[in-house]
Design a protein around this motif. Sequence first.
Motif, PDB file in Angstrom:
ATOM      1  N   SER A 134       4.529   0.347  -7.776  1.00 52.34           N
ATOM      2  CA  SER A 134       5.348  -0.088  -6.374  1.00 52.34           C
ATOM      3  C   SER A 134       6.372  -1.028  -6.857  1.00 52.34           C
ATOM      4  O   SER A 134       7.215  -1.397  -6.161  1.00 52.34           O
ATOM      5  CB  SER A 134       4.250  -0.659  -5.414  1.00 52.34           C
ATOM      6  OG  SER A 134       3.896  -2.011  -5.852  1.00 52.34           O
ATOM      7  N   GLY A 135       6.176  -2.071  -7.985  1.00 54.68           N
ATOM      8  CA  GLY A 135       6.978  -2.958  -8.090  1.00 54.68           C
ATOM      9  C   GLY A 135       6.579  -4.288  -7.482  1.00 54.68           C
ATOM     10  O   GLY A 135       7.307  -5.427  -7.706  1.00 54.68           O
ATOM     11  N   LEU A 136       5.596  -4.191  -6.556  1.00 53.03           N
ATOM     12  CA  LEU A 136       5.262  -5.394  -6.056  1.00 53.03           C
ATOM     13  C   LEU A 136       4.575  -6.316  -6.644  1.00 53.03           C
ATOM     14  O   LEU A 136       3.758  -5.935  -7.730  1.00 53.03           O
ATOM     15  CB  LEU A 136       4.479  -5.107  -4.626  1.00 53.03           C
ATOM     16  CG  LEU A 136       5.106  -4.236  -3.543  1.00 53.03           C
ATOM     17  CD1 LEU A 136       4.139  -3.501  -2.610  1.00 53.03           C
ATOM     18  CD2 LEU A 136       6.005  -4.898  -2.648  1.00 53.03           C
ATOM     19  N   SER A 137       4.502  -7.486  -6.534  1.00 50.53           N
ATOM     20  CA  SER A 137       3.535  -8.658  -6.941  1.00 50.53           C
ATOM     21  C   SER A 137       2.138  -8.374  -6.596  1.00 50.53           C
ATOM     22  O   SER A 137       1.707  -8.364  -5.344  1.00 50.53           O
ATOM     23  CB  SER A 137       3.920 -10.166  -6.656  1.00 50.53           C
ATOM     24  OG  SER A 137       2.940 -10.769  -7.219  1.00 50.53           O
ATOM     25  N   PRO A 138       1.272  -7.943  -7.528  1.00 50.83           N
ATOM     26  CA  PRO A 138      -0.016  -7.832  -7.122  1.00 50.83           C
ATOM     27  C   PRO A 138      -0.769  -8.759  -6.385  1.00 50.83           C
ATOM     28  O   PRO A 138      -1.752  -8.385  -5.452  1.00 50.83           O
ATOM     29  CB  PRO A 138      -1.012  -7.745  -8.477  1.00 50.83           C
ATOM     30  CG  PRO A 138       0.153  -7.196  -9.609  1.00 50.83           C
ATOM     31  CD  PRO A 138       1.317  -7.901  -8.907  1.00 50.83           C
ATOM     32  N   ASP A 139      -0.374  -9.820  -6.300  1.00 46.87           N
ATOM     33  CA  ASP A 139      -1.426 -10.970  -5.633  1.00 46.87           C
ATOM     34  C   ASP A 139      -0.754 -11.027  -4.155  1.00 46.87           C
ATOM     35  O   ASP A 139      -1.085 -11.712  -3.284  1.00 46.87           O
ATOM     36  CB  ASP A 139      -1.066 -12.451  -6.226  1.00 46.87           C
ATOM     37  CG  ASP A 139       0.457 -12.835  -6.474  1.00 46.87           C
ATOM     38  OD1 ASP A 139       1.209 -12.258  -5.880  1.00 46.87           O
ATOM     39  OD2 ASP A 139       0.549 -14.101  -6.978  1.00 46.87           O
ATOM     40  N   ALA A 140       0.292 -10.334  -3.796  1.00 47.54           N
ATOM     41  CA  ALA A 140       0.791 -10.157  -2.423  1.00 47.54           C
ATOM     42  C   ALA A 140      -0.251  -8.988  -1.813  1.00 47.54           C
ATOM     43  O   ALA A 140       0.042  -8.794  -0.467  1.00 47.54           O
ATOM     44  CB  ALA A 140       2.059  -9.660  -2.384  1.00 47.54           C
ATOM     45  N   LEU A 141      -1.012  -8.338  -2.472  1.00 48.06           N
ATOM     46  CA  LEU A 141      -1.841  -7.455  -1.967  1.00 48.06           C
ATOM     47  C   LEU A 141      -3.351  -7.635  -2.019  1.00 48.06           C
ATOM     48  O   LEU A 141      -3.698  -8.149  -2.896  1.00 48.06           O
ATOM     49  CB  LEU A 141      -1.665  -6.092  -2.637  1.00 48.06           C
ATOM     50  CG  LEU A 141      -0.183  -5.425  -2.885  1.00 48.06           C
ATOM     51  CD1 LEU A 141      -0.173  -4.428  -3.842  1.00 48.06           C
ATOM     52  CD2 LEU A 141       0.166  -5.225  -1.338  1.00 48.06           C
TER      53      LEU A 141
END
Length: 292
Positions: A134-141
């Motif tokens: 996803s390219g998202l920061s994992p700590d945003a999930l």
Amino acid sequence: MVFRDLDASIVQRHSDLSEIGNLQSALIDDRFVLYAQPIAGSKDVGAPRKYEVLTRMIDLDGTLVPPNRFLSAAERYNMMPSVDRWVVTQALRQLAEAENPLEINLTRFSINISGQSLTDPEFLPFLRRSVLASGLSPDALSFEITESSAVRSIESAGTFIQQMRELGCSVALDDFGTGYCSFSYLQDLPVDFIKIDGMFVRGLLDNTLSQAIVAGVSGVARVMGAATIAEYVEQDGVREHLASLGVDFVQGFGIGRPQPLSEVLESMDAPAALGLTDTFRITQTFVVAEVH
């Protein structure tokens, strides 16, 4: 006519059977939509930086179908892994494609994972691949598993928690108190958040036993290094009392109703509104911000 407890089960089974065809076609036709409900700090009056992602099905006539209508059928006929995969895929896609990536990565979005997916050997690898791609920061999930499903599959739950936390995501134990309500197994489930079920929150102001239970859960969570979230908060007085009992976060209609995820993403504050004025402060806030 004499009422029997089995009658309700028979009615539910019939309802699930009639709903399963619609559920299957909804998965094929992409007739689902994601909503998000805010989670706020118990003492914080600012804009929420946590949201729980929720699912609604769109009926053939275009009306929204509440989750209690289709999730029961999905669970009965072992379709929850398919529903969970759709939710994960679409939620990560919407978050990754949002036009305000900084705000997204400074906020935490929590996604529910069913007990069936927890024990599906192919689901955890799928979830890890999806988060990384996803390219998202994992700590945003964050990912939520219910207390009852975690205890029924303690080994699978432990593996899930370990791998998702190693990836950088957080894990929440949902509906705490509705299942086994035992503190002993929490030693094997090192979650980041414990969500206190609404049965202990409704009527909290007048129920001293509920107050004692909430305070106890809050104290145990604090020792574990986990934060607590109280569900079904509908009154300011309840929110204030939860704060006095040590609860960290609150969620419910009194905090905010679910809204389409697309609208939530569009309305999120810009970096300037968060007080981020230079690269150093952005980096520091990214590391420590409480961002479900």
